[in-house]
Design a protein around this motif. Structure first.
Motif, short mmCIF file in Angstrom:
data_model
loop_
_atom_site.label_atom_id
_atom_site.label_comp_id
_atom_site.label_asym_id
_atom_site.label_seq_id
_atom_site.Cartn_x
_atom_site.Cartn_y
_atom_site.Cartn_z
N GLY A 4 0.80 -1.23 0.14
CA GLY A 4 -0.05 0.35 0.15
C GLY A 4 0.71 1.28 0.28
O GLY A 4 1.92 0.99 -0.36
N LEU A 5 0.38 2.10 1.46
CA LEU A 5 1.63 3.07 1.10
C LEU A 5 2.99 3.22 1.15
O LEU A 5 3.86 3.96 0.26
N SER A 6 3.15 2.18 1.99
CA SER A 6 4.64 1.95 1.96
C SER A 6 5.31 1.09 1.07
O SER A 6 6.04 1.35 1.04
N GLY A 7 4.53 0.34 0.17
CA GLY A 7 4.85 -0.02 -0.97
C GLY A 7 5.35 1.66 -2.00
O GLY A 7 6.09 1.28 -2.16
N ASN A 8 5.10 2.10 -2.38
CA ASN A 8 5.41 3.60 -2.59
C ASN A 8 6.69 4.03 -1.98
O ASN A 8 7.31 4.25 -2.86
N THR A 9 6.83 4.16 -0.54
CA THR A 9 7.71 4.29 0.56
C THR A 9 8.95 3.33 -0.16
O THR A 9 9.92 3.99 -0.06
N ALA A 10 8.21 2.28 -0.45
CA ALA A 10 10.20 1.60 -0.73
C ALA A 10 10.79 1.76 -2.34
O ALA A 10 11.22 1.66 -2.36
N GLN A 11 9.34 2.38 -3.15
CA GLN A 11 10.10 2.68 -4.42
C GLN A 11 10.61 4.12 -4.52
O GLN A 11 11.40 4.39 -5.08
#
Length: 273
Positions: free
Chosen positions: A131-138
């Motif tokens: 989710g949101l943290s997946g975007n932060t991972a990128q």
């Protein structure tokens, strides 16, 4: 009717154990909003059934329903404070500033140094988030690339699990989750742990499931139960990521600077005159 008022009105009709729950809620409402049933049980030494009965006596179907109503009430109260345009802008600004300041107070050089050592020694680096943290991972993957660290951000849980199953003890996984309770992420990190890979987590609390299976925890502080994907939660994560990248760059200044020069040159060659 406010939950606090409902509790006070029904207090005398509650059992001894239910009164313990009531007092706990009145004294520490945020512990209910951001805590789990297991955490609450541990804090006041009551069983699941007692908590459910307490919630039902107040007119809710169960603990989840009660928790959501508390979060909604808390969110509405905070939002109502911005009753004019200037206050609206100030509130948004202050929330972000406060989030960064509180995140800063949670950070320490020792954790950044140990994280940098893991980054240096890793043969492969993966960043897991959903989710949101997946975007932060990128975002973190892009930050790393700027200083010459090649990593791979993965936000799909099936790919996370498959990647984790092939990890070695020389590999590193960075898991990102504000709550530290995201089931998909926890399961993938669990598989990584079974393969002896090193784990750094970027998450709110040291006692969360994700934090507990990590080698190093870099703490965020955002509390956004009813306002998921908020800017303050994102900013808290990005601030921690930036500190991690900058500290590593500081330790390996020559190599990082060389990487930045090469990347800037490559990007400039793609610019239109």
């Amino acid at each position: 009717m406010k939950i606090e008022q409902i509790i006070k009105e029904k207090f005398n009709s509650l059992t001894k154990s239910e009164k313990k729950i009531a007092n706990y809620i009145l004294e520490s409402p945020n512990h209910i909003i951001y805590g789990t049933m297991n955490e609450i049980k541990g804090a006041i030494q009551v069983g699941d059934a007692t908590i459910v009965r307490f919630c039902q006596k107040l007119g809710y179907s169960g603990f989840s329903d009660f928790k959501i109503e508390m979060a909604k009430e808390d969110y509405s109260q905070k939002e109502s404070l911005a009753n004019d345009n200037q206050l609206f802008f100030d509130q948004a600004e202050n929330k972000i500033i406060d989030c960064i300041q509180r995140t800063k107070r949670k950070m320490d050089i020792k954790s950044l140094k140990e994280s940098s050592e893991l980054l240096s020694n890793a043969t492969a680096i993966y960043i897991f988030g959903v989710g949101l943290s997946g975007n932060t991972a990128q975002d973190l993957e892009a930050m790393f690339l700027r200083i010459g660290i090649q990593s791979k951000a993965i936000s799909d849980n099936h790919f996370q699990m498959q990647t984790a199953a092939l990890l070695k003890e020389t590999d590193l996984v960075i898991g990102i989750s504000l709550s530290g309770k995201t089931q998909d992420l926890f399961e993938a990190l669990g598989v990584a742990k079974e393969h002896n890979a090193k784990i750094i987590s970027i998450t709110n609390t040291l006692v969360s499931p994700v934090a507990q299976i990590s080698d190093i925890v870099l703490q965020t502080v955002s509390e956004e139960f009813f306002n998921g994907a908020s800017l303050s939660g994102k900013v808290s994560q990005l601030y921690v990521c930036d500190l991690l990248v900058r500290y590593h760059e500081k330790l390996f200044e020559k190599e990082a600077l060389s990487s930045r020069v090469e990347i800037i040159r490559a990007v400039m060659n793609k610019s239109l005159d």
